[in-house]
Write a protein that holds these residues in place. Structure first.
Motif: not given
Length: 372
Positions: A65-70, A72-81
């Motif tokens: 799936p697409m990852c929100p801009f900026g 990091h998406c990996q192994l169903r973890v979305v890091q937007c901190s």
């Protein structure tokens, strides 16, 4: 012979300086990748096929799936901190298990911010500027178990938290009131951390914790002047340190018979009423350090399972021979493995050795030096 060589040299130099191969490659679009491997006839054929609709199959959706801009998406973890976000980003993958939005500038959670995230297990909103939460913001999160909401600007407990929630950390906000039924329907909740909120005893309405079966609760660094009496009776750990509690009265602890650990350090406690500790038959660890006690509290010898007592940094000037251990043998089920008495105006050489007859090891006793 020479003229022929000169002619050949001139032709080579002309080829070298021609614009066809001397300039660096500059990609102008997706099709540039195909140009190098396709001659003019092949390109024209593909263009004709495209016009007829036979050249390209429909592009299937990507497996990832697409990852929100900026982010990091990996192994169903979305890091937007740490991105300076002012709102929850769009297009978060629906299979996300953990969403990290900490250290941003989000001010509000809207109704559809988490739409479709039914698989979310953990959500971190720590250290934002959230003061407003839509009543339906968490409705899609049917399986969320961990919510980290500390260091925001909340003034109340958000409504309609997921019934699946197990852990809620909501400390360092501006909560002054916990309304009746604030945690209604949260029967799976195990842990609540809500310290560092400016809440007083009167801020807990009757029934505020109704229905909860907590094991762990921390209300430290608040404005409590007494032990709250309407907390879940299922508690195993209760931390009320760094408050303004001045005394522990007889009935204050009567509801908390399942406690293993009680934290009352860094308060203003001068007195613990005789008999109040008898309501805690399972207690293993008692923190009463940094208070204003002048004696060890009554009732410690009768606590069969008590192993650790923190009494350092009080005003204790004498320690009696029966302050910690029962007189008869066999009545205490476990020996002490930690008693701290340092930072008190008591001389260790004045304490009788028999005082610590139920301590497992002499190194478990901490006296230290007292400084006024």
């Amino acid at each position: 012979m020479v003229p022929r060589c000169s002619l050949f040299l001139l032709l080579c130099m002309a080829r070298l300086f021609s614009p066809s191969s001397a300039l660096p490659f500059e990609q102008r679009g997706f099709w540039d990748f195909a140009m190098d491997s396709m001659d003019g006839d092949g390109m024209m054929t593909m263009m004709r096929d495209e016009e007829e609709g036979s050249a390209l199959e429909p592009i299937p959706p990507p497996d990832v799936p697409m990852c929100p801009f900026g982010c990091h998406c990996q192994l169903r973890v979305v890091q937007c901190s740490d991105l300076g976000l002012t709102e929850v980003p769009k297009s978060i993958p629906q299979d996300t298990k953990f969403l990290d939005l900490q250290n941003n500038r989000i001010t509000e959670l809207k109704e559809n911010d988490f739409k479709g995230l039914t698989n979310l297990y953990g959500l971190s909103l720590r250290n934002n500027r959230i003061s407003k939460v839509h009543p339906k913001a968490f409705v899609p999160l049917k399986h969320m178990q961990k919510l980290y909401f500390s260091k925001n600007l909340l003034t109340s407990i958000p409504k309609n938290l997921p019934a699946s929630l197990v852990e809620l950390r909501i400390h360092e906000n501006r909560i002054k009131k916990v309304a009746a039924g604030a945690f209604e329907g949260l029967g799976s909740m195990n842990c609540i951390e809500m310290g560092a909120n400016p809440i007083q005893n009167s801020g807990f309405e009757p029934g505020a914790f109704k229905g909860l079966k907590l094991n762990y609760l921390r209300i430290s660094e608040a404005k409590l002047t007494g032990v709250p009496k309407d907390l879940p009776e299922s508690l195993h750990e209760l931390h009320l340190d760094h408050n303004q509690i001045q005394a522990v009265e007889l009935e204050d602890l009567s509801r908390y018979k399942n406690l293993y650990r009680l934290g009352l350090g860094f308060n203003h406690i001068r007195n613990i009423e005789n008999g109040s500790l008898s309501y805690l038959p399972r207690l293993r660890e008692l923190h009463l350090d940094n208070n204003r006690l002048t004696r060890a509290p009554k009732g410690l010898p009768d606590m069969k399972y008590l192993q650790v007592v923190y009494l350092h940094s009080n005003n204790i000037s004498q320690v009696g021979v029966d302050d910690f251990c029962p007189r008869g043998f066999g009545t205490k089920r476990t020996f002490y493995n930690g008693i701290s008495l340092f930072g008190n105006p008591v001389n260790y050489w004045e304490v009788q050795p028999a005082t610590f007859r139920c301590v497992s090891d002499r190194l478990s006793i901490q006296f230290g030096n007292y400084k006024k």
